[in-house]
Design a protein around this motif. Structure first.
Motif, mmCIF file in Angstrom:
data_model
loop_
_atom_site.group_PDB
_atom_site.id
_atom_site.type_symbol
_atom_site.label_atom_id
_atom_site.label_comp_id
_atom_site.label_asym_id
_atom_site.label_seq_id
_atom_site.Cartn_x
_atom_site.Cartn_y
_atom_site.Cartn_z
ATOM 1 N N VAL A 66 -6.832 -3.406 3.100
ATOM 2 C CA VAL A 66 -7.013 -2.423 3.452
ATOM 3 C C VAL A 66 -8.754 -2.984 2.814
ATOM 4 C CG1 VAL A 66 -7.851 -0.106 1.479
ATOM 5 C CG2 VAL A 66 -4.495 -0.697 1.819
ATOM 6 N N ILE A 112 -4.369 7.013 1.025
ATOM 7 C CA ILE A 112 -5.433 5.731 1.478
ATOM 8 C C ILE A 112 -5.004 5.505 2.649
ATOM 9 C CG2 ILE A 112 -5.026 3.107 1.594
ATOM 10 C CD1 ILE A 112 -3.017 3.760 -1.541
ATOM 11 N N LEU A 128 -9.701 3.877 -5.796
ATOM 12 C CA LEU A 128 -8.174 3.445 -5.371
ATOM 13 C C LEU A 128 -7.768 2.901 -7.293
ATOM 14 C CD1 LEU A 128 -8.899 1.251 -2.490
ATOM 15 C CD2 LEU A 128 -7.521 2.867 -2.337
ATOM 16 N N LEU A 141 -12.722 4.433 3.009
ATOM 17 C CA LEU A 141 -11.694 4.015 3.722
ATOM 18 C C LEU A 141 -11.746 3.569 5.241
ATOM 19 C CD1 LEU A 141 -8.502 5.287 1.673
ATOM 20 C CD2 LEU A 141 -9.790 2.903 1.328
ATOM 21 N N VAL A 195 1.095 -1.388 0.289
ATOM 22 C CA VAL A 195 -0.179 -0.409 0.138
ATOM 23 C C VAL A 195 1.076 1.142 0.227
ATOM 24 C CG1 VAL A 195 -1.709 1.266 1.473
ATOM 25 C CG2 VAL A 195 -1.987 -1.435 1.451
ATOM 26 N N PRO A 247 -3.528 5.813 -4.640
ATOM 27 C CA PRO A 247 -5.057 6.543 -4.622
ATOM 28 C C PRO A 247 -4.872 6.538 -6.388
ATOM 29 C CG PRO A 247 -2.857 7.337 -2.909
ATOM 30 C CD PRO A 247 -1.820 6.251 -3.721
#
Ligand code: NAG
Ligand code: NAG
Ligand code: NAG
Ligand code: NAG
Ligand code: NAG
Ligand code: NAG
Length: 416
Positions: A70, A374, A382, A77, A58, A97
């Motif tokens: 995630v 994120i 995403l 999120l 990530v 992102p």
């Protein structure tokens, strides 16, 4: 129709100190009804489900974490892992992102669908020609399409005209135009920021200053100023406009002006792609009415961005993409943003800096605090990549899957 529009572009472009960003004038005029029709013709977006992407590297703004999960639900999120409905195996993959194109001219739903398919989940339109159509596009309400933010009808001085933005004569800015009213109209019609065109023979410095201070002091909004030569750059800097769009290609920015830009906390969206495209395609060069008679070179664009970046001025990723506008002339949506990252990398931004220029930096400088990272509570915009973009920035093109506000995009562009 083409002929007429090309002619007006040509006529405006042959004026001295012309600008590369002349292309938007040739875009098909899109009405509110066109946009509604395009929305009705679209496939229904996939349902949003509570999703966990597992075992994925990530992007945390500085690098990639060790593999982890995630989770997102209801568009955001979340740290709450109860009741996961969809599991995505991200083994060996890289989650970044959603990308932000900070300078684009998306005219319609088809353009938004194209840009989204490349993982660009936020599109910042840099001019509006029709407040009704802009509103329809901004409020598209399509869960699987990029968010669109938009400038108002650009402030263009009556002495120049500007092919790129080309407001009708009654919307040009004259020496006696009531600037407070102009700015009030833009924000009254839902614009997110105000667009100014700086140009030799165009808006007086005092007019630019007034527009900027009105947007700042009365509306607490930002301004973005088009400046594609040294003289215009000087005006944009002096006006303290928040974001300077494009780059001077007719010479080198002085150390003094770069220091002032830094001190003013202004940011730059150089749109290297449109210059690259213009300078490498004789048809576009000619279409734009450019000649070799001035001191303009692509090398100036590169060296100026290099110097600004070296001095610590924020550089953001934007393309000036307009889509297909005439036979043989197309600045495609989405793909160009990936190219812009490579061009920025080529003038000294590291892959990390380039990636930040299209995500967290862009979000922060444009005050889009709900996205760009994120992190719990941010939008679930995403992009899942098959390879690591910090090893090679062109790996942003290696797209596996895309989500917009937690809704998976069905039609993802395959670039590699
Ligand atoms: C969208 O992309 C398709 C495929 O590349 C292209 O044919 C079309 O012209 C594009 N449309 C717009 C509005 O960008
Ligand atoms: C711009 O408008 C002013 C005031 O109406 C006028 O005097 C001037 O001639 C105009 N400039 C051009 C180039 O049209
Ligand atoms: C929207 O803009 C138009 C000019 O294009 C203006 O007449 C109108 O008053 C504006 N609306 C608001 C609410 O500001
Ligand atoms: C053209 O650009 C060069 C830098 O590459 C600069 O030294 C020169 O002064 C410029 N010439 C003019 C006429 O602006
Ligand atoms: C401008 O000059 C360059 C280099 O000399 C050349 O490659 C290019 O074709 C010229 N462009 C035009 C439109 O004449
Ligand atoms: C990055 O990948 C591209 C495309 O595969 C390649 O052309 C380029 O040389 C690579 N750059 C680096 C720094 O490895």
């Amino acid at each position: 129709m083409w002929a007429k529009q090309m002619l007006s572009c040509f006529v405006l472009a042959v004026l001295p100190s012309n600008t590369l960003a002349c292309l938007q004038s040739s875009q098909r005029r899109v009405t509110t009804l066109d946009i509604q029709d395009q929305i009705h013709a679209r496939p229904v977006p996939l349902a949003s489900t509570k999703t966990a992407i597992q075992n994925v590297h990530v992007f945390d703004g500085q690098g990639f974490t060790n593999p982890r999960s995630v989770v997102f639900a209801n568009g955001q999120l979340t740290a709450d892992t109860v009741g996961i409905e969809t599991v995505v195996d991200g083994t060996g993959q890289f989650l970044i992102p959603g990308l932000i194109d900070a300078h684009v001219h998306v005219p319609d739903i088809a353009g938004l669908a194209n840009i989204t398919s490349y993982g660009v989940t936020t599109a910042l339109n840099m001019a509006c020609r029709d407040y009704m159509a802009c509103a329809a596009l901004r409020n598209h309400n399509q869960a699987d399409l990029a968010s669109l933010l938009s400038a108002g009808v650009a402030a263009v001085g009556n002495g120049t005209g500007n092919g790129a933005l080309q407001p009708p004569p009654d919307q040009l800015v004259y020496p006696d135009t009531d600037l407070s009213q102009l700015v009030a109209w833009a924000f009254g019609n839902g614009s997110d920021y105000y667009k100014i065109v700086a140009k030799t023979g165009g808006l007086a410095q005092i007019q630019q200053d007034t527009i900027v201070s009105t947007a700042h002091n009365i509306f607490n909004r930002q301004t973005m100023t088009h400046a594609s030569d040294l003289a215009s750059f000087k005006q944009a800097v002096a006006s303290r406009s928040d974001g300077i769009q494009h780059m001077a290609d007719d010479g080198l920015l002085s150390t003094a002006i770069i220091t002032t830009i830094k001190g003013n906390r202004q940011f730059i969206t150089p749109t290297m792609s449109v210059f690259k495209y213009g300078y490498s395609n004789p048809a576009v060069f000619a279409f734009l009415g450019r000649t070799n008679s001035t001191n303009t070179t692509y090398a100036h664009v590169e060296e100026n961005v290099r110097r600004l970046h070296k001095a610590g001025v924020p550089i953001l990723a934007g393309t000036d993409a307009v889509g297909p506008i005439a036979p043989g002339i197309n600045l495609p949506f989405g793909r160009t943003l990936h190219e812009e990252l490579q061009l920025l990398n080529g003038v000294g931004l590291t892959p990390l800096e380039a990636l930040r220029a299209a995500t967290v930096e862009s979000a922060e400088w444009h005050r889009l605090f709900d996205r760009g990272e994120i992190k719990t509570g941010k939008r679930a915009d995403l992009v899942l990549l098959n390879s690591n973009p910090l090893l090679n920035i062109s790996n942003t093109q290696d797209i596996a899957r895309v989500w917009v506000g937690g809704v998976e995009v069905q039609d993802v562009a395959k670039l590699t």
